[in-house]
Scaffold this motif. Structure first.
Motif, mmCIF file in Angstrom:
data_model
loop_
_atom_site.group_PDB
_atom_site.id
_atom_site.type_symbol
_atom_site.label_atom_id
_atom_site.label_comp_id
_atom_site.label_asym_id
_atom_site.label_seq_id
_atom_site.Cartn_x
_atom_site.Cartn_y
_atom_site.Cartn_z
ATOM 1 N N GLU A 1 -11.987 1.031 -14.410
ATOM 2 C CA GLU A 1 -12.348 -0.066 -13.508
ATOM 3 C C GLU A 1 -12.081 0.248 -12.045
ATOM 4 O O GLU A 1 -12.837 -0.166 -11.166
ATOM 5 N N TYR A 2 -10.982 0.958 -11.763
ATOM 6 C CA TYR A 2 -10.554 1.139 -10.380
ATOM 7 C C TYR A 2 -10.472 2.602 -9.960
ATOM 8 O O TYR A 2 -10.163 2.887 -8.802
ATOM 9 N N ALA B 1 -8.238 4.519 -10.760
ATOM 10 C CA ALA B 1 -6.825 4.759 -10.460
ATOM 11 C C ALA B 1 -6.195 5.611 -11.544
ATOM 12 O O ALA B 1 -6.354 5.338 -12.725
ATOM 13 N N GLU C 1 -3.675 -5.450 -13.490
ATOM 14 C CA GLU C 1 -5.002 -5.480 -12.852
ATOM 15 C C GLU C 1 -4.925 -6.045 -11.439
ATOM 16 O O GLU C 1 -5.659 -5.602 -10.547
ATOM 17 N N CYS D 1 -3.012 -3.122 -9.297
ATOM 18 C CA CYS D 1 -3.590 -1.776 -9.241
ATOM 19 C C CYS D 1 -4.313 -1.476 -7.926
ATOM 20 O O CYS D 1 -4.068 -0.437 -7.311
ATOM 21 N N PRO D 2 -5.211 -2.358 -7.446
ATOM 22 C CA PRO D 2 -5.898 -2.042 -6.188
ATOM 23 C C PRO D 2 -5.061 -2.294 -4.944
ATOM 24 O O PRO D 2 -5.487 -1.959 -3.833
ATOM 25 N N GLU E 1 0.807 -1.219 0.000
ATOM 26 C CA GLU E 1 0.000 0.000 0.000
ATOM 27 C C GLU E 1 0.845 1.275 0.000
ATOM 28 O O GLU E 1 0.322 2.374 -0.221
ATOM 29 N N LEU F 1 -7.705 0.744 -16.521
ATOM 30 C CA LEU F 1 -7.525 0.724 -15.072
ATOM 31 C C LEU F 1 -8.207 1.921 -14.414
ATOM 32 O O LEU F 1 -8.746 1.815 -13.302
ATOM 33 N N TYR F 2 -8.229 3.045 -15.111
ATOM 34 C CA TYR F 2 -8.912 4.214 -14.565
ATOM 35 C C TYR F 2 -10.424 3.967 -14.514
ATOM 36 O O TYR F 2 -11.093 4.290 -13.516
#
Length: 251
Positions: free
Chosen positions: A153-154, A156, A126, A129-130, A106, A150-151
């Motif tokens: 979906e998350y 981010a 993927e 990313c989280p 993190e 990724l932006y």
């Protein structure tokens, strides 16, 4: 079929078909020359290589210390490269690499670099990313599309390759990544910071370099990715082979 080549104590070349955890192999035993030195050794290797080629083998497993890959390549044989497995296991290798550096995911900035976005590249992005603080995607082909995905979906904001120098760890899917940060080189000839892969329970076979063997078992479905774990390579592994980056690893 995949070949298996080993040095034997016999007087002549031997060949036999065998099965390794359900995967068929054609084993060739090379006689150790009593005289003749390097020339006799090369003749033995060429004879074994030609036999494997005639029988339809194109890839070969060998032991860690096997040093005649150039002679095998001359007849069209190549080693089982661990690159596909290393890239498929990029996320677990990344978490292990961060732990090795004492960095919590993190808090980590992780860069993924490669010539193009492949299925393994995308899957690693993927998965990471989280879990990490920030992700950097550097790919000449497909990078923009992956950052946009990724932006969506998350949510981010994924950085592009210009920021790669800020990474705590870089996952390299092909050569050419910027120097600087610690890196896991998940391609033929690359370094994995002393990390390797092994099966949870299957014992390593004698006479075969562990990671190429594990790669073959994974490719053929004999083992599943969920049964593969990341571990440290042997500290006393020695450089004896042009494929040392793969063959000095532990299965």
């Amino acid at each position: 079929m995949v070949g298996r080549i080993e040095w034997d104590n016999g007087r002549k070349l031997t060949a036999e078909r065998s099965v390794l955890y359900g995967v068929p192999l054609l084993r060739v035993g090379l006689p150790v020359p009593k005289r003749g030195g390097a020339r006799a050794t090369a003749r033995a290797v060429r004879k074994g290589a030609n036999y494997l080629w005639r029988e339809g083998c194109r890839r070969v497993l060998a032991d860690v210390g096997f040093a005649a890959w150039d002679l095998l390549a001359a007849v069209g044989l190549r080693p089982v490269e661990p690159e596909p497995l290393l890239q498929a296991m990029a996320a677990p290798l990344c978490f292990a690499g961060l732990a090795q550096g004492g960095i919590a995911p993190e808090r980590a900035v992780v860069a993924l670099c490669g010539e193009r976005v492949t299925e393994s590249f995308s899957a690693a992005a993927e998965a990471l990313c989280p879990a990490v603080r920030s992700l950097i995607i550097s790919a000449q082909s497909g990078g923009d599309a992956l950052r946009a995905y990724l932006y969506r979906e998350y949510g981010a904001s994924v950085l592009d390759g210009i920021a790669a120098g800020r990474a705590d760890l870089t996952l390299c899917f092909s050569p050419g990544a910027p120097a600087g940060a610690p890196r896991l080189e998940l391609f033929a000839g690359g370094s994995t910071l002393g990390l390797t892969l092994r099966h949870k329970s299957l014992p390593p076979p004698d006479g075969i370099a562990p990671l190429p063997c594990l790669t073959l078992l994974w490719e053929t479905g004999a083992v599943q990715a969920e049964d593969i774990v990341v571990t440290q390579a042997k500290a006393d592994a020695s450089a004896v082979n042009p494929h040392e980056h793969q063959e000095n690893l532990i299965f």
